[in-house]
Scaffold this active site. Structure first.
Site, PDB file in Angstrom:
ATOM      1  N   ASP A 187       0.781  -1.191   0.035  1.00 51.31           N
ATOM      2  CA  ASP A 187      -0.014   0.062   0.208  1.00 51.31           C
ATOM      3  C   ASP A 187       0.780   1.368  -0.075  1.00 51.31           C
ATOM      4  OD1 ASP A 187      -3.144   0.596   1.402  1.00 51.31           O
ATOM      5  OD2 ASP A 187      -1.669   2.373   1.127  1.00 51.31           O
ATOM      6  N   ASP A 219      -3.849   2.268  -5.196  1.00 52.77           N
ATOM      7  CA  ASP A 219      -2.529   2.188  -4.621  1.00 52.77           C
ATOM      8  C   ASP A 219      -2.305   1.128  -3.645  1.00 52.77           C
ATOM      9  OD1 ASP A 219      -4.037   2.850  -2.127  1.00 52.77           O
ATOM     10  OD2 ASP A 219      -2.529   3.950  -1.270  1.00 52.77           O
ATOM     11  N   GLU A 220      -3.232  -0.032  -4.034  1.00 48.55           N
ATOM     12  CA  GLU A 220      -2.874  -1.107  -3.214  1.00 48.55           C
ATOM     13  C   GLU A 220      -3.196  -2.386  -4.070  1.00 48.55           C
ATOM     14  OE1 GLU A 220      -5.713  -2.191  -0.014  1.00 48.55           O
ATOM     15  OE2 GLU A 220      -7.203  -0.609  -1.004  1.00 48.55           O
TER      16      GLU A 220
HETATM   17  P1  TTP Z   1      -5.393   5.390   0.869  1.00 51.85           P
HETATM   18  O1  TTP Z   1      -4.671   3.923   0.628  1.00 51.85           O
HETATM   19  O2  TTP Z   1      -6.699   4.986   1.519  1.00 51.85           O
HETATM   20  O3  TTP Z   1      -4.862   6.548   1.461  1.00 51.85           O
HETATM   21  P2  TTP Z   1      -3.306   6.995   1.386  1.00 51.85           P
HETATM   22  O4  TTP Z   1      -2.441   6.412   0.571  1.00 51.85           O
HETATM   23  O5  TTP Z   1      -3.369   8.440   1.053  1.00 51.85           O
HETATM   24  O6  TTP Z   1      -2.857   7.104   2.867  1.00 51.85           O
HETATM   25  P3  TTP Z   1      -2.143   5.832   3.671  1.00 51.85           P
HETATM   26  O7  TTP Z   1      -0.652   6.255   3.947  1.00 51.85           O
HETATM   27  O8  TTP Z   1      -2.864   5.800   4.989  1.00 51.85           O
HETATM   28  O9  TTP Z   1      -2.308   4.653   2.807  1.00 51.85           O
HETATM   29  O10 TTP Z   1      -5.986   6.030  -0.562  1.00 51.85           O
HETATM   30  C1  TTP Z   1      -5.023   6.095  -1.600  1.00 51.85           C
HETATM   31  C2  TTP Z   1      -5.180   7.210  -2.397  1.00 51.85           C
HETATM   32  O11 TTP Z   1      -6.481   7.186  -2.724  1.00 51.85           O
HETATM   33  C3  TTP Z   1      -5.237   8.619  -1.655  1.00 51.85           C
HETATM   34  O12 TTP Z   1      -3.906   9.128  -1.788  1.00 51.85           O
HETATM   35  C4  TTP Z   1      -6.318   9.359  -2.415  1.00 51.85           C
HETATM   36  C5  TTP Z   1      -7.337   8.432  -2.951  1.00 51.85           C
HETATM   37  N1  TTP Z   1      -8.427   8.547  -2.325  1.00 51.85           N
HETATM   38  C6  TTP Z   1      -9.533   9.151  -2.677  1.00 51.85           C
HETATM   39  O13 TTP Z   1      -9.570   9.692  -3.718  1.00 51.85           O
HETATM   40  N2  TTP Z   1     -10.567   9.205  -1.968  1.00 51.85           N
HETATM   41  C7  TTP Z   1     -10.816   8.521  -0.775  1.00 51.85           C
HETATM   42  O14 TTP Z   1     -11.953   8.269  -0.140  1.00 51.85           O
HETATM   43  C8  TTP Z   1      -9.757   7.849  -0.331  1.00 51.85           C
HETATM   44  C9  TTP Z   1      -9.700   6.956   1.197  1.00 51.85           C
HETATM   45  C10 TTP Z   1      -8.540   7.882  -1.146  1.00 51.85           C
HETATM   46 MG    MG Z   2      -2.170   4.326   0.673  1.00 56.69          MG
END
Ligand code: TTP
Ligand code: MG
Length: 361
Positions: A12, A110-111
């Protein structure tokens, strides 16, 4: 439960959209940074897409309204997200992960999960392998990722989140008790806000409080979620990444309080759920034919409306248009809206290995 134990890695990206902005403008490093509508200070509109850890310290998180985020962290810097850059980085990483020819499941922009059993004979080798993955991603794309390794998808996912950013967390079957001990129940995917509130009211906030219970006691304590929790704690959930039981739709919804006919608010919510749903469609390389919207009015009346397009598409404008037409007449309903949802279905797919699952865990 799977017959043969597998080793699953969940990868992730750390604060993904924000990390891209920081990568390309290092002068912003160290400051609380929010990715969202850059005009939010004036317009009070928009939603936080993500925020840096410096901003999260103030209670800012994804999905929060920009107005609330700026109340919590008035000094935050705001930048918009760059969709093309996000997509390019994601594709580079996902193509690299696919190049191992191991079972893979790309779960969002992103995962991803990879089944590394055939590559690693034990957890030590797994650790070494995922460290290499982490390093490659940093060297090539200049982004950090956090990786969790475990025998089930859900523990791997929880583990990847455990020590963010830039972390690798391996949870072996003998380590479940220790791993879950201090974890908040709310971090378990599938335990929603409502269930968590109920647990809190009963005095349960950490997994450690529930871990020692047998299945029966756990069900008595927290009801039907007890079965799920028991299976999660003891590594009895799935590690299957195959495309069997493939998902038939992608959907997102959002619940909120509103006055009647607050059209700007509704549009903001619609854009937010649309972009989440659309991102998933793109990253999974799917084309969809049917768009469905869901609206719940104050008082709980809920309606759904669907439109089927002549051909499957991934064209943003076409899908947005189809969705908006379905919503339009209902936005002026005098009752006011409590929930908006959007769903894409009837997929045509380009690539078999990245079709998502319904009951993923
Ligand atoms: P996430 O993996 O939920 O968050 P993140 O990568 O920003 O933070 P973390 O370090 O905790 O993993 O989401 C990935 C990307 O997806 C995030 O950067 C922005 C986008 N996103 C949205 O556009 N809408 C949303 O509701 C969420 C949760 C994420
Ligand atoms: Mg993330």
């Amino acid at each position: 439960m799977d017959e043969h134990p597998r080793i699953i890695a969940h990868i992730d990206l750390d604060m993904f959209y924000a990390a891209i902005v920081l990568r390309d403008d290092p002068t912003l490093r160290g400051f609380p940074l929010i990715i969202g509508n850059p005009n939010a200070r004036e317009t009070k509109r928009g939603v936080v897409l993500t925020a840096t850890y410096e901003a999260r310290k103030y209670g800012v998180h994804s999905g929060m309204s920009m107005a609330e985020a700026l109340k919590r962290c008035p000094q935050a810097i705001i930048r918009r997200s760059d969709y093309e850059k996000n997509k390019e980085a994601s594709e580079t990483i996902m193509n690299y992960l696919k190049s191992f020819n191991l079972p893979i499941r790309i779960a969002s922009i992103d995962e991803a999960y990879i089944d590394i059993t055939n590559r690693c004979s034990d957890f030590h080798e797994a650790f070494v392998f995922v460290k290499e993955i982490q390093q490659w991603i940093y060297d090539k794309v200049k982004l950090t990722v956090s990786i969790g390794v475990a025998q089930t998808k859900i523990i791997a996912k929880i583990a990847s989140d455990f020590n963010k950013p830039n972390a690798v967390t391996v949870v072996t079957p003998t380590g479940y008790e220790e791993f879950f001990h201090g974890l908040k129940i709310s971090i378990i995917p599938g335990i929603g806000k409502v269930a968590f509130k109920r647990f809190e009211a009963l005095g349960y906030t950490t997994c450690g409080q529930l871990y020692q219970m047998d299945r029966h006691q756990l069900k008595l304590a927290v009801g039907s979620a007890g079965d799920f929790l028991y299976d999660v704690f003891h590594g009895n959930t799935s590690s299957d990444l195959s495309t069997r039981g493939e998902r038939k739709s992608i959907s997102h919804e959002t619940t909120f309080h509103s006055d009647a006919k607050d059209i700007p608010l509704y549009i903001e919510k619609i854009e937010y759920i649309f972009s989440k749903t659309y991102n998933e469609l793109i990253i999974k390389q799917l084309y969809c034919k049917t768009v469905t919207v869901k609206i719940r009015f104050r008082g709980f009346d809920t309606i759904t409306r669907s439109k089927t397009l002549p051909n499957p598409t991934n064209d943003r404008e076409k899908l947005y248009q189809a969705m908006f037409e379905l919503y339009e007449e209902h936005l002026i309903d005098p009752r006011g809206i409590r929930l908006l949802g959007v769903k894409f279905s009837q997929f045509a797919q380009l690539s078999d290995e990245i079709v998502p699952l319904v009951e993923f865990f």
